[in-house]
Design a protein around this motif. Structure first.
Motif, PDB file in Angstrom:
ATOM      1  N   LEU A 310      59.786  43.104  44.136  1.00  0.00           N
ATOM      2  CA  LEU A 310      60.670  43.457  44.981  1.00  0.00           C
ATOM      3  C   LEU A 310      60.323  44.502  45.938  1.00  0.00           C
ATOM      4  N   PRO A 311      61.081  44.589  46.944  1.00  0.00           N
ATOM      5  CA  PRO A 311      61.171  45.741  48.087  1.00  0.00           C
ATOM      6  C   PRO A 311      61.086  47.056  47.696  1.00  0.00           C
ATOM      7  N   GLY A 312      62.013  47.150  46.630  1.00  0.00           N
ATOM      8  CA  GLY A 312      62.309  48.612  45.802  1.00  0.00           C
ATOM      9  C   GLY A 312      62.778  48.632  44.598  1.00  0.00           C
ATOM     10  N   HIS A 313      63.016  49.772  43.934  1.00  0.00           N
ATOM     11  CA  HIS A 313      63.381  49.747  42.591  1.00  0.00           C
ATOM     12  C   HIS A 313      64.808  49.538  42.300  1.00  0.00           C
ATOM     13  N   GLY A 314      65.631  49.805  43.333  1.00  0.00           N
ATOM     14  CA  GLY A 314      67.046  49.581  43.246  1.00  0.00           C
ATOM     15  C   GLY A 314      67.877  50.400  42.418  1.00  0.00           C
ATOM     16  N   ILE A 315      67.338  51.623  42.192  1.00  0.00           N
ATOM     17  CA  ILE A 315      68.077  52.663  41.434  1.00  0.00           C
ATOM     18  C   ILE A 315      69.461  52.823  41.738  1.00  0.00           C
ATOM     19  N   ASN A 316      69.409  53.084  43.316  1.00  0.00           N
ATOM     20  CA  ASN A 316      70.579  53.386  44.132  1.00  0.00           C
ATOM     21  C   ASN A 316      71.548  52.487  44.351  1.00  0.00           C
ATOM     22  N   ASP A 317      71.057  51.167  43.893  1.00  0.00           N
ATOM     23  CA  ASP A 317      72.154  49.915  44.058  1.00  0.00           C
ATOM     24  C   ASP A 317      73.158  50.013  42.896  1.00  0.00           C
ATOM     25  N   PRO A 318      74.547  49.574  43.333  1.00  0.00           N
ATOM     26  CA  PRO A 318      75.502  49.308  42.254  1.00  0.00           C
ATOM     27  C   PRO A 318      74.963  48.484  41.262  1.00  0.00           C
ATOM     28  N   SER A 319      74.365  47.399  41.529  1.00  0.00           N
ATOM     29  CA  SER A 319      73.923  46.420  40.433  1.00  0.00           C
ATOM     30  C   SER A 319      72.694  46.794  39.811  1.00  0.00           C
ATOM     31  N   PHE A 320      72.329  47.917  39.736  1.00  0.00           N
ATOM     32  CA  PHE A 320      70.766  48.352  39.148  1.00  0.00           C
ATOM     33  C   PHE A 320      71.056  48.116  37.723  1.00  0.00           C
ATOM     34  N   LEU A 321      69.952  47.657  36.923  1.00  0.00           N
ATOM     35  CA  LEU A 321      70.100  47.629  35.562  1.00  0.00           C
ATOM     36  C   LEU A 321      68.764  48.300  35.107  1.00  0.00           C
ATOM     37  N   GLN A 322      68.704  49.005  33.941  1.00  0.00           N
ATOM     38  CA  GLN A 322      67.694  49.842  33.278  1.00  0.00           C
ATOM     39  C   GLN A 322      66.649  48.610  32.854  1.00  0.00           C
ATOM     40  N   PRO A 323      65.342  48.982  33.092  1.00  0.00           N
ATOM     41  CA  PRO A 323      64.609  47.906  32.573  1.00  0.00           C
ATOM     42  C   PRO A 323      64.772  48.039  30.769  1.00  0.00           C
ATOM     43  N   THR A 324      64.416  46.984  30.088  1.00  0.00           N
ATOM     44  CA  THR A 324      64.394  46.652  28.695  1.00  0.00           C
ATOM     45  C   THR A 324      63.490  47.612  28.223  1.00  0.00           C
ATOM     46  N   ARG A 325      62.376  47.691  28.539  1.00  0.00           N
ATOM     47  CA  ARG A 325      61.235  48.821  28.060  1.00  0.00           C
ATOM     48  C   ARG A 325      61.707  50.129  28.495  1.00  0.00           C
ATOM     49  N   PRO A 326      61.480  51.055  27.405  1.00  0.00           N
ATOM     50  CA  PRO A 326      61.346  52.378  27.821  1.00  0.00           C
ATOM     51  C   PRO A 326      60.209  52.815  28.406  1.00  0.00           C
ATOM     52  N   MET A 327      60.164  53.998  28.890  1.00  0.00           N
ATOM     53  CA  MET A 327      58.764  54.421  29.593  1.00  0.00           C
ATOM     54  C   MET A 327      57.560  54.563  28.670  1.00  0.00           C
ATOM     55  N   SER A 328      57.717  54.781  27.351  1.00  0.00           N
ATOM     56  CA  SER A 328      56.754  54.963  26.510  1.00  0.00           C
ATOM     57  C   SER A 328      56.107  53.666  26.021  1.00  0.00           C
ATOM     58  N   ALA A 329      57.017  52.519  26.448  1.00  0.00           N
ATOM     59  CA  ALA A 329      56.122  51.247  26.044  1.00  0.00           C
ATOM     60  C   ALA A 329      55.778  50.457  27.403  1.00  0.00           C
ATOM     61  N   ILE A 330      56.125  51.140  28.596  1.00  0.00           N
ATOM     62  CA  ILE A 330      55.734  50.519  29.851  1.00  0.00           C
ATOM     63  C   ILE A 330      54.401  51.194  30.232  1.00  0.00           C
ATOM     64  N   GLY A 331      54.098  52.535  30.211  1.00  0.00           N
ATOM     65  CA  GLY A 331      53.039  53.285  30.600  1.00  0.00           C
ATOM     66  C   GLY A 331      53.138  53.653  32.112  1.00  0.00           C
ATOM     67  N   GLY A 332      53.091  54.903  32.142  1.00  0.00           N
ATOM     68  CA  GLY A 332      53.357  55.457  33.512  1.00  0.00           C
ATOM     69  C   GLY A 332      52.194  55.538  34.476  1.00  0.00           C
TER      70      GLY A 332
END
Length: 332
Positions: A310-332
């Motif tokens: 997608l063009p952006g992560h969308g955190i500032n959009d009202p429709s934003f949904l947090q990813p199912t995996r937390p940071m520890s399971a994604i890898g930064g």
């Protein structure tokens, strides 16, 4: 033949973040609950050979130039040194770094350097022992500081320190942490807290913003912005301190997102491609790998995965949904 990991918006991923485990030996409050999480079962994890194979495909077939090994806590991966050594033997040789909480780094820093590791990023949110215990729920500050010293001594430089400020906990300790890093030659970067906690308790209203961090630091230090033209795809806004040459960085992931310049792609510890840290979908490479796919098929699957970015992560959009995996399971 299409080359590289290009998306539909003209961005090309050349920086690969590879998670080696979802496990961690800290329980930082902004990442996971005190009791930990349900870890991935061993058969689900990529083996050392599988990690190196996919990294090799990324470097040789897809133009990836930088590899960052992450976790969870990558120092918990028993085969880490060997994985690093085999990665640095690839041609063309990628830049190879490690993001770690620093626990155990004092024991492994020299071996990692000998294996070819270029540098480390160490997460450290405070140098106050009581605050560290409150944040990390473990009394391990001395181990982290020893790990930083060992990394510096081994030549894993520049040693970078990543810090997250939490309101009411360590939000007034930014100057103290910066002074500590300046005295030791570490490069400190403050990161806005992102909605990647397993508890889904992130609240924008309580997040310490980049502007607040900069204001607090400016009260104690003479800061000047560095040349923005040299920033490129780097996430941190950089400032010289006291006339330089040392700098401090502020990563405004939420309030000033830099998605338009993103050059990153992620591979989870169980072999899933994530085109964005906040992606809601993943593309499975592990099944194809274990099913006998050759390098070109794996590369093609990876290219197709990036087309959905997608063009952006969308955190500032009202429709934003947090990813199912937390940071520890994604890898930064």
């Amino acid at each position: 033949m299409q080359l590289g990991l290009a998306d539909r918006f003209g961005r090309v991923a050349t920086d690969l973040r590879v998670s080696l485990t979802d496990r961690c030996n800290l329980r930082c409050s902004y990442c996971m609950p005190e009791e930990g999480l349900d870890w991935l079962a061993k058969p689900e994890l990529l083996t050392d050979d599988e990690v190196v194979r996919l990294v090799s495909v990324a470097v040789k077939h897809l133009g990836v130039q930088e590899i960052r090994f992450t976790g969870g806590e990558p120092l918990l991966r028993r085969g880490l040194v060997g994985i690093v050594a085999r990665t640095t033997e690839l041609a063309p040789r990628p830049e190879v770094s490690l993001t770690t909480n620093g626990i155990g780094l004092a024991r492994q820093a020299q071996a990692l350097k000998d294996a070819g590791l270029d540098r480390v990023n160490v997460s450290l949110d405070t140098i106050d022992q009581d605050t560290f215990i409150e944040l990390a729920r473990r009394d391990r500050l001395k181990d982290v500081l020893a790990g930083l010293d060992a990394a510096q001594a081994a030549g894993l430089t520049p040693v970078k320190v990543n810090a997250v400020l939490m309101r009411g906990v360590n939000d007034q300790q930014a100057p103290q942490l910066l002074e500590y890093c300046l005295e030791r030659g570490y490069e400190l970067r403050f990161i806005e807290q992102m909605p990647l906690d397993a508890q889904h308790g992130w609240n924008r209203a309580t997040m310490v913003t980049a502007d607040e961090i900069l204001e607090q630091l400016s009260d104690r230090f003479d800061l000047e912005p560095t040349d923005a033209a040299t920033r490129g795809s780097a996430p941190a806004e950089s400032f010289t301190v006291r006339g330089g040459p040392q700098t401090v960085g502020i990563i405004a992931s939420v309030t000033r997102p830099f998605c338009g310049d993103c050059d990153r792609v992620r591979l989870t510890a169980d072999g899933q491609v994530r085109d964005c840290l906040f992606a809601r979908t993943e593309s499975d490479l592990r099944s194809a790998l274990r099913g006998g796919a050759d390098d070109e098929e794996l590369a093609d699957r990876w290219r197709r995965a990036m087309r959905n970015k997608l063009p952006g992560h969308g955190i500032n959009d009202p429709s934003f949904l947090q990813p199912t995996r937390p940071m520890s399971a994604i890898g930064g």
